[in-house]
Design a protein around this motif. Structure first.
Motif, PDB file in Angstrom:
ATOM      1  N   GLY A  97      18.253 -29.130  -3.759  1.00  0.00           N
ATOM      2  CA  GLY A  97      18.076 -29.379  -2.377  1.00  0.00           C
ATOM      3  C   GLY A  97      16.538 -29.821  -1.928  1.00  0.00           C
ATOM      4  N   ARG A  98      16.040 -29.872  -2.935  1.00  0.00           N
ATOM      5  CA  ARG A  98      14.501 -30.333  -2.415  1.00  0.00           C
ATOM      6  C   ARG A  98      14.132 -31.772  -2.993  1.00  0.00           C
ATOM      7  NH1 ARG A  98      10.644 -25.878  -2.294  1.00  0.00           N
ATOM      8  NH2 ARG A  98      11.983 -23.846  -2.275  1.00  0.00           N
ATOM      9  N   GLY A  99      15.028 -32.735  -3.282  1.00  0.00           N
ATOM     10  CA  GLY A  99      14.906 -33.993  -3.445  1.00  0.00           C
ATOM     11  C   GLY A  99      14.320 -34.282  -4.632  1.00  0.00           C
ATOM     12  N   ILE A 100      14.821 -33.327  -5.768  1.00  0.00           N
ATOM     13  CA  ILE A 100      14.032 -33.299  -7.254  1.00  0.00           C
ATOM     14  C   ILE A 100      15.178 -33.739  -8.007  1.00  0.00           C
ATOM     15  CG2 ILE A 100      13.439 -31.974  -9.127  1.00  0.00           C
ATOM     16  CD1 ILE A 100      11.502 -30.384  -7.260  1.00  0.00           C
ATOM     17  N   ALA A 101      15.042 -34.950  -8.578  1.00  0.00           N
ATOM     18  CA  ALA A 101      16.218 -35.382  -9.448  1.00  0.00           C
ATOM     19  C   ALA A 101      16.443 -34.583 -10.831  1.00  0.00           C
ATOM     20  CB  ALA A 101      16.346 -37.003  -9.848  1.00  0.00           C
ATOM     21  N   MET A 102      17.674 -34.168 -10.998  1.00  0.00           N
ATOM     22  CA  MET A 102      18.292 -33.550 -12.169  1.00  0.00           C
ATOM     23  C   MET A 102      19.524 -33.928 -12.653  1.00  0.00           C
ATOM     24  SD  MET A 102      17.066 -29.622 -11.113  1.00  0.00           S
ATOM     25  CE  MET A 102      17.968 -29.400  -9.656  1.00  0.00           C
ATOM     26  N   PRO A 103      19.955 -33.932 -13.813  1.00  0.00           N
ATOM     27  CA  PRO A 103      21.142 -33.967 -14.428  1.00  0.00           C
ATOM     28  C   PRO A 103      22.089 -33.220 -13.794  1.00  0.00           C
ATOM     29  CG  PRO A 103      19.712 -33.952 -16.388  1.00  0.00           C
ATOM     30  CD  PRO A 103      19.148 -33.281 -15.062  1.00  0.00           C
ATOM     31  N   PHE A 154      26.577 -26.120 -18.245  1.00  0.00           N
ATOM     32  CA  PHE A 154      27.140 -27.472 -18.734  1.00  0.00           C
ATOM     33  C   PHE A 154      26.193 -28.460 -17.825  1.00  0.00           C
ATOM     34  CE2 PHE A 154      30.640 -24.532 -18.922  1.00  0.00           C
ATOM     35  CZ  PHE A 154      30.986 -24.427 -20.156  1.00  0.00           C
ATOM     36  N   GLN A 155      25.992 -29.601 -18.615  1.00  0.00           N
ATOM     37  CA  GLN A 155      25.046 -30.431 -18.146  1.00  0.00           C
ATOM     38  C   GLN A 155      25.375 -31.981 -18.472  1.00  0.00           C
ATOM     39  OE1 GLN A 155      20.604 -30.577 -18.790  1.00  0.00           O
ATOM     40  NE2 GLN A 155      20.756 -29.444 -16.724  1.00  0.00           N
ATOM     41  N   ARG A 156      25.403 -32.911 -17.640  1.00  0.00           N
ATOM     42  CA  ARG A 156      25.621 -34.194 -17.890  1.00  0.00           C
ATOM     43  C   ARG A 156      24.676 -34.852 -19.205  1.00  0.00           C
ATOM     44  NH1 ARG A 156      23.901 -39.495 -16.774  1.00  0.00           N
ATOM     45  NH2 ARG A 156      22.461 -39.083 -15.397  1.00  0.00           N
ATOM     46  N   PHE A 157      25.036 -35.422 -20.111  1.00  0.00           N
ATOM     47  CA  PHE A 157      24.158 -36.117 -20.972  1.00  0.00           C
ATOM     48  C   PHE A 157      23.663 -37.391 -20.713  1.00  0.00           C
ATOM     49  CE2 PHE A 157      24.256 -38.864 -25.342  1.00  0.00           C
ATOM     50  CZ  PHE A 157      22.787 -37.993 -25.727  1.00  0.00           C
ATOM     51  N   VAL A 158      22.345 -37.485 -20.608  1.00  0.00           N
ATOM     52  CA  VAL A 158      21.800 -38.741 -20.275  1.00  0.00           C
ATOM     53  C   VAL A 158      21.605 -39.554 -21.303  1.00  0.00           C
ATOM     54  CG1 VAL A 158      19.647 -39.595 -18.954  1.00  0.00           C
ATOM     55  CG2 VAL A 158      20.654 -37.523 -18.425  1.00  0.00           C
ATOM     56  N   ALA A 159      22.682 -40.338 -21.852  1.00  0.00           N
ATOM     57  CA  ALA A 159      22.672 -41.316 -23.020  1.00  0.00           C
ATOM     58  C   ALA A 159      21.404 -42.079 -22.973  1.00  0.00           C
ATOM     59  CB  ALA A 159      23.768 -42.119 -22.857  1.00  0.00           C
TER      60      ALA A 159
END
Length: 310
Positions: free
Chosen positions: A121-127, A194-199
């Motif tokens: 919620g702070r505009g910080i991009a994460m997977p 669990f987190q999206r894998f950033v290929a």
């Protein structure tokens, strides 16, 4: 008379001497940890501060029989807390000791899921991330409907992480449902996510050191043999020029978590930078060599200026 004056002068000097406590984990024997505390002590000495490095095994604080809080660290001006023992940090801070980093910041960074929640919620991009379901009965099997839902949302491969862990430990890549089920069963009774894998960032990321709201060093970490880029797991480091976008992202991340010092691991996503993890006690030996920056000096000076108002 001269002996009396000498003793008096020595007592005055000891009382006037700037002193700090550097606390390291009670059991750690990691070379990187020992180097970190030794380097900081060396840089504090240059600033006229006597740093005492101690293992966190002498019960710096305790709760007395009547409920009062007793501290055995009152002689120090501040403490550089290079441990993750949240009980001692909480008591030290409550006793009036200024910690670097503060107790809450250390606690947030120690738990990877709490880190993500604090940054959301702070505009910080994460997977994209889901909290794992915590099981309290070792005999109970994992909820496979929940696993299928997560897999459907994130796709394969996906990342499964223990909420606690460092140096790349407790991080797994599940390439299919069989692997996901196996890891989920392994971690079901411990906090995990669990987190999206950033290929696009497989086997590489950027480690960024932020001190006092400023980016002071960055390096690209890469591995040819592992999806994790940690140098401790065989990865290597090379200089990386932090651009304005990366600096802004990392400074905002450190501020959101209340950190004086941190190492932020940033993934190189398809559409830009993504904050992966934040380490409140990031080792700096490797990045000092790679980036050619005296991180220990920058951190010691930041603390010195904060404490002594110079």
């Amino acid at each position: 008379m001269s002996a009396f004056l000498a003793i008096s002068a020595r007592l005055w000097y000891n009382a006037a001497m700037k002193k700090c406590l550097i606390l390291v984990n009670a059991y750690s024997r990691l070379k990187s940890s020992l180097n970190q505390s030794a380097r900081l002590a060396e840089e504090f000495k240059k600033l006229g501060v006597r740093a005492e490095v101690k293992r966190n095994d002498f019960f710096a604080c305790a709760i007395e029989e009547g409920g009062g809080l007793c501290s055995r660290a009152q002689e120090y001006d501040f403490c550089v807390y290079l441990d993750k023992d949240k009980y001692i940090s909480a008591m030290l801070e409550k006793s009036g000791m200024r910690l670097f980093n503060r107790h809450k910041a250390i606690q947030l960074c120690d738990d990877k899921m709490l880190t993500s929640i604090a940054l959301s919620g702070r505009g910080i991009a994460m997977p994209r991330t889901f909290a794992g379901l915590l099981c309290y009965d070792p005999q109970e099997d994992v909820n496979q409907d929940a696993l299928r839902f997560v897999a459907g949302e994130l796709g394969y491969p996906l990342i499964v992480k223990s909420s606690y862990g460092s140096l790349g430990s407790g991080v797994f890549k599940a390439d299919d449902y069989s692997a996901l089920l196996s890891v989920a069963r392994q971690l079901k009774c411990t906090p995990h996510l669990f987190q999206r894998f950033v290929a696009a960032s497989a086997g590489r990321d950027v480690r960024v050191i932020v001190i006092g709201g400023k980016v002071v060093a960055a390096m690209l970490r890469s591995s040819d043999s592992d999806f994790r880029s940690n140098i401790e797991l065989g990865g290597s480091g090379s200089p990386y020029l932090a651009d304005e976008e990366l600096c802004s992202l990392c400074v905002r991340t450190a501020e959101a978590l209340g950190l004086d010092y941190c190492g932020i691991d940033v993934l190189l996503g398809e559409e830009g930078y993504l904050v992966c993890e934040v380490n409140s006690n990031a080792f700096f030996g490797g990045i000092e060599k790679v980036a050619g920056v005296n991180v220990a000096s920058a951190y010691a000076r930041h603390i010195y200026e904060k404490i002594y108002n110079v």
